[in-house]
Design an enzyme around this catalytic site. Structure first.
Site, PDB file in Angstrom:
ATOM      1  N   SER A   1      61.771  50.501  -6.776  1.00  0.00           N
ATOM      2  CA  SER A   1      61.756  50.886  -5.373  1.00  0.00           C
ATOM      3  C   SER A   1      62.219  49.701  -4.535  1.00  0.00           C
ATOM      4  CB  SER A   1      60.340  51.298  -4.944  1.00  0.00           C
ATOM      5  OG  SER A   1      60.231  51.360  -3.538  1.00  0.00           O
ATOM      6  N   ARG A  49      97.475  87.035  -5.970  1.00  0.00           N
ATOM      7  CA  ARG A  49      97.217  85.607  -5.799  1.00  0.00           C
ATOM      8  C   ARG A  49      96.447  85.468  -4.499  1.00  0.00           C
ATOM      9  NH1 ARG A  49     100.326  81.378  -7.493  1.00  0.00           N
ATOM     10  NH2 ARG A  49     100.788  82.736  -9.246  1.00  0.00           N
TER      11      ARG A  49
END
Length: 407
Positions: free
Chosen positions: A290, A330
């Site tokens: 930490s 497409r």
């Protein structure tokens, strides 16, 4: 300076498979092997095809120019084809350069290259899951009789054994191990051409030599292309430009692998809490620290695995949405929306499985803490009936042995 995305801790574990360099290699390989496939199908002279493919592989690619140019055409394949044709024109001939990308469309190359990336990701996940499964099988057997308290809805429930819990993790990993086996997955090439009609390929029919394969030239080219790339041939007469299930089916096993690992990691996060302390992650320099509290040992491996499991599963959801958005022959939107989710699933599948293998191999089990927590309920040793937990643990280990034999 080069580094992985700072917002994806652990990303370096996947960069060699899903990073931009890897994707570019897959795109170039797709184009080179397509030329060789043309020779296989009898529409290109084999020695000439070999020279063209070599020129493609030796092409000098400017990634920054390629990325910038992709804005003009909407994808990087258009610019890449121009660079490859230029290389072939210089090294072979201008006429030979026309064999590059012949009868393909940009989506064919992009989708096929992404399938190659997925294939590599599956192989990496499969290997990591094998390591994880071996470790969990060992834990299941070693702790088949290690009594602990089961927890349901966050509260103490009945006695069980830690081996049974590890066995349940193992069953999830075993399922993912089978699903990520590259030899048991369908990873098709995409070769439909400009509108998915094979029109340009059919125009080459008069050039083709007789083939023993009972296929149209378009499908024959796809068959040889797939074989060259280590992928599967296209399903005869089927084009998946806007029928996206093949891509979703290809990447889902990667997400399921990440999710199976995340289940284990979630249990480890809870069990490593100070007030429980039944499990602990393997120690490593720089891990779990930490920036503000030196006394902390955070379950970082498990946190990142859970992050990847959730991220991968959400990305599959995005792919499903893209399939729903696909239109006509497409799509103007859906195809472009897929690229990052595909890479996201592959990346986080690799990260999760790699980290999970490390977690399982070094997981620290504290039977004393398990006994202490069980005693909080005031149960006497004689009343600690764990049902068939021990049998479940040993059965899971046996199932893993079978899964490895069948893979």
């Amino acid at each position: 300076m080069t580094f992985s995305d700072l917002l994806i801790p652990g990303g370096q574990r996947a960069d060699s498979v899903v990073g931009d360099d890897a994707l570019l290699r897959a795109l170039v390989s797709a184009e080179a092997e397509w030329v060789r496939a043309q020779a296989d199908a009898g529409v290109l002279d084999p020695p000439l095809a070999a020279r063209i493919a070599s020129a493609i592989e030796q092409a000098e690619i400017d990634p920054e120019a390629l990325a910038s140019g992709a804005e003009g055409g909407g994808n990087p394949v258009i610019g890449l084809v121009a660079m490859l044709r230029r290389s072939v024109a210089q090294r072979v001939s201008e006429e030979a350069s026309m064999a590059v990308h012949r009868a393909l469309t940009s989506q064919d190359v992009m989708d096929t290259a992404l399938m190659s990336v997925v294939a590599s990701a599956l192989a990496g996940c499969h290997e990591a899951l094998g390591r994880t499964g071996d470790s969990l099988a060992r834990l299941s057997a070693e702790h088949a009789d290690t009594v602990m308290v089961a927890r349901t809805l966050g509260q103490h429930a009945l006695p069980m054994t830690f081996g049974a819990r590890a066995g349940r993790w193992l069953d999830g990993v075993a399922a993912a191990y089978r699903e990520t086996d590259p030899d048991h997955t369908w990873l098709p090439v995409s070769g439909g051409g400009a509108a998915g009609t094979h029109r340009a390929a059919l125009a080459l029919e008069s050039m083709a030599e007789d083939s023993a394969l009972d296929m149209s030239l378009g499908d024959r080219l796809g068959h040889f292309w797939a074989r060259r790339l280590g992928l599967n041939g296209p399903v005869a007469d089927q084009v998946w430009h806007t029928r996206r299930r093949p891509m979703i089916d290809a990447v889902e096993p990667l997400a399921r692998a990440a999710v199976a690992c995340a289940k284990m990691a979630g249990d480890v996060v809870i069990s490593s809490r100070n007030e429980i302390s039944e499990l602990a992650e393997p120690a490593a320099e720089g891990r779990g620290g930490s920036s503000a509290m030196a006394h902390k040992k955070n379950p970082t491996l498990s946190i990142l695995i859970r992050r990847s499991g959730v991220t991968a599963s959400r990305a599959v959801g995005a792919l499903m949405e893209s399939e729903a958005l696909a239109v006509e022959e497409r799509s103007e939107l859906a195809w472009h929306l897929e690229w990052e989710p595909i890479r996201t699933v592959a990346r986080h599948g690799l990260i999760a499985t790699s980290l999970a293998a490390e977690l399982a191999e070094g997981l620290i089990v504290d039977p004393g803490a398990m006994t202490r927590n069980l005693n909080l309920d005031g149960n006497s040793p004689a009343s600690r009936d764990t049902g068939n937990s021990a049998d479940q643990a040993r059965a899971a280990a046996r199932r893993w042995d079978t899964a490895k034999e069948q893979s």
